[in-house]
Design an enzyme around this catalytic site. Sequence first.
Site, PDB file in Angstrom:
ATOM      1  N   ASP A  48      -6.542   6.449   1.334  1.00 14.97           N
ATOM      2  CA  ASP A  48      -5.118   6.741   1.473  1.00 14.97           C
ATOM      3  C   ASP A  48      -4.932   7.950   2.399  1.00 14.97           C
ATOM      4  O   ASP A  48      -5.749   8.204   3.280  1.00 14.97           O
ATOM      5  CB  ASP A  48      -4.491   6.956   0.086  1.00 14.97           C
ATOM      6  CG  ASP A  48      -3.020   6.569   0.036  1.00 14.97           C
ATOM      7  OD1 ASP A  48      -2.191   7.406   0.425  1.00 14.97           O
ATOM      8  OD2 ASP A  48      -2.691   5.436  -0.389  1.00 14.97           O
ATOM      9  N   LYS A  94      -2.096  -0.120   4.446  1.00 19.66           N
ATOM     10  CA  LYS A  94      -0.931   0.258   3.644  1.00 19.66           C
ATOM     11  C   LYS A  94       0.013   1.022   4.560  1.00 19.66           C
ATOM     12  O   LYS A  94      -0.274   2.135   4.987  1.00 19.66           O
ATOM     13  CB  LYS A  94      -1.343   1.123   2.451  1.00 19.66           C
ATOM     14  CG  LYS A  94      -0.179   1.486   1.538  1.00 19.66           C
ATOM     15  CD  LYS A  94      -0.647   2.266   0.321  1.00 19.66           C
ATOM     16  CE  LYS A  94       0.517   2.605  -0.597  1.00 19.66           C
ATOM     17  NZ  LYS A  94       0.077   3.364  -1.791  1.00 19.66           N
ATOM     18  N   ASP A 147       3.234   2.976   5.058  1.00 16.50           N
ATOM     19  CA  ASP A 147       4.135   3.770   4.219  1.00 16.50           C
ATOM     20  C   ASP A 147       5.336   4.277   5.025  1.00 16.50           C
ATOM     21  O   ASP A 147       5.329   4.295   6.265  1.00 16.50           O
ATOM     22  CB  ASP A 147       3.363   4.942   3.617  1.00 16.50           C
ATOM     23  CG  ASP A 147       3.902   5.370   2.256  1.00 16.50           C
ATOM     24  OD1 ASP A 147       5.038   4.995   1.912  1.00 16.50           O
ATOM     25  OD2 ASP A 147       3.179   6.082   1.536  1.00 16.50           O
ATOM     26  N   CYS A 166       5.101  -0.103   1.954  1.00 20.92           N
ATOM     27  CA  CYS A 166       5.359   0.933   0.959  1.00 20.92           C
ATOM     28  C   CYS A 166       6.428   1.862   1.515  1.00 20.92           C
ATOM     29  O   CYS A 166       6.493   2.089   2.728  1.00 20.92           O
ATOM     30  CB  CYS A 166       4.081   1.711   0.653  1.00 20.92           C
ATOM     31  SG  CYS A 166       4.291   3.073  -0.519  1.00 20.92           S
ATOM     32  N   ASP A 171       5.769   4.047  -6.946  1.00 19.61           N
ATOM     33  CA  ASP A 171       4.773   5.104  -7.093  1.00 19.61           C
ATOM     34  C   ASP A 171       4.491   5.415  -8.554  1.00 19.61           C
ATOM     35  O   ASP A 171       3.517   6.110  -8.867  1.00 19.61           O
ATOM     36  CB  ASP A 171       5.255   6.381  -6.390  1.00 19.61           C
ATOM     37  CG  ASP A 171       4.983   6.352  -4.899  1.00 19.61           C
ATOM     38  OD1 ASP A 171       4.286   5.439  -4.427  1.00 19.61           O
ATOM     39  OD2 ASP A 171       5.477   7.255  -4.191  1.00 19.61           O
TER      40      ASP A 171
END
Length: 727
Positions: free
Chosen positions: A365, A475, A477, A525, A547
């Site tokens: 991440d 991912k 975001d 996300c 989250d």
Amino acid sequence: MAIHFRTTKLYPQAFQLNTPNSSYAFGISEQGLAVHFYYGARLHRNDLETLCSAENSPWFPAQPGQTLLDHVPLEFSGSGMADLRPAAVSVQWADGDNLVDFRYKSYKIITGKPALQGLPHVYIEKEEEAFTLVLTLADAKGLEADLYYTVFADSDALVRRAVLRNTGNQQVTLTRVMSASLDLPDNRMEMVHLHGSWAREFTLERLPVGHCEQRIGSFRGASGSQHNPFTAIVTPDCTETAGEAYGCSLVYSGNFCMETDVDAGDRLRLNVGLSDRAFRWPLAAGESFETPEAVLVYSNCGLGEMSRTYHKLYRSRVSRGYWRDRPRPVLLNTWEGVYFDFNREKLLNLAEAAAKEGIELFVIDDGWFGHRSDDTTSLGDWAPWEEKLGCALPELVRDVNQLGMDFGIWVEPEMVSPDSDLYRAHPDWALCRPGRPATLARTQLILDLSRKEVQEYVIDAMTKLFSCAPIAYVKWDMNRNMTEIGSFADRTASAGALAHRYMLGLYHILETLTSRFPKILFESCASGGGRFDAGMLYYMPQTWTSDDSDAVQRLDIQGGASLVYPPSMMSCHVSAVPNHQVGRSTPISTRWNVAVLGGGFGYELDMTKFGEEEAQTVKKQIEAYKNERSGLFNSSFYRLPAPEDMAAFQQISADGDRVVATCCRRLYHAKNGPYWLRLQGLDAQAEYRCVKTGRTVTGSVLMGHGVCLHLDTVDFASERMVFEKIK
């Protein structure tokens, strides 16, 4: 054909659009008005004649010169005329005129469904899947509206959108434009919508529709966690299994509005489309504007059937590409395990522990790029921080691959940190109002994706990153909303128009990258579920739902999201306890039972801290999930009635052979006797075997009498029951 045309005495043109279980009908009056007749349960073909008769007409024309349109159910009204309710379209002409008087011009019926350019949309794979009616309305001054209505051979969805075209010789500025307007005959209805905040998305709220304008929406530059772009207008008796529901979902990820208005005659209007706050879109002569699609679903079998209609359509005809029909790998995300605090040794220790548990996808991440050791820096500088990683990124990916896992990575490409090389080189690329101070959120600004050069920078930076090593998962975001919306490239553009141009720019970026890297599994996300909508699902087949990974909170979050979005598109993780968002400690069995309801299943914790017992438990959980995921990935989903202190859900595999019922307790209360959970959607005549007990029982008993729950008498207990259909 699913679309029928008639000529009648009162209505020279009348149309009936049929889905397998619903019908939608309207006609063109002698005055050229598009008058709505009906939306509800399936009608016979000859019923259109009855709807057009004088005694059943929703509108009796008054004498010439005496007609107000306040009581006329219109398909698509213009502003400033005799219909004083909220209009579908408002404009400002160059000469100061602000009227729009739409009258019928023409129609055509198309086999198939035309695709949209630059916007996400419901698609088809064969022309015979759908039929589309295109109704053209025109204002004499030179503005035309093409209204698109699409129905499907095997879905009860009705997809609507509008294209506005300037056919005149002067500029016209759109100040309001809806995708769809729906007039219903009475106000004895309620509005269901999904509100929330960060870590509390998809909270279901049900309100009476009153004699006033009621509105949900977003002016945040994203669809938002505060209000999802979905609503359902329902009868007061509507439940999961009975009553009428009119669902409406917008295939869009930016500013939107959904509003109801009840007039003095108790008639209800629903408008759905782009937010009109600070919206001004100039149309020069010859230019056009296309709205996002609105997906309408009618159900007379309650909210559950409405939801399953959306699930099937969005799984198969909004989601696209390699991962559309493929079950997803089990992942470990490093975020809650280590946050920004990692190096090469720690990452490889995490990866080795994950591989031993059976994890298939290892995801790093935030914190791997620029000089980012916290959230104050480096967004926009997408070069790996080799000093922190201890090696080049391709080398780290190779090491993870050698452990038998794919590699995934986190990015936030729409943002820029003031402390970044990108911002120092191009401060004018930030989305902000020139001459005004810019508000920082999470110490970051938003890139101005309305500009082509900024779009190309993001595409090039991500292409370089995704090409440097075998990246299997991304991912994507987005951690802040828009404020002080302005552009150095167009200082006169309105905030609403810039926000829409931003979204068109983002869609261009996503279309380019997902086409260029078709086998990467992209996950959307936005600080959790802050942009969980059908627009993003067109590009990315799953979304991080929230989250908040606490199992108890997730019952309501995932249950609320399932009102319109398929669980297979929800990303759900087992996290550590005490939970990092709410501090609650729940059994790992309950955390797993809740997380495996989603199609994007994984873990988000430090597996190097497992004791032997916990390691064995997680390994068995992963094995169980892998054995089930193919059969349950595209399953039918049911929200089952349960006591207030519980939540219950049911999945039925696509072939009907496997049934899973999950029940979770929030808080334990002393009570007498067991609780019987009634299942739904089974074959009443078939027999089902309980995998745990071996007991055989008929579908009629499971649905009529139910199955007895044996939850532990503690808080947060859960039970997951699996049944196999005996052939």
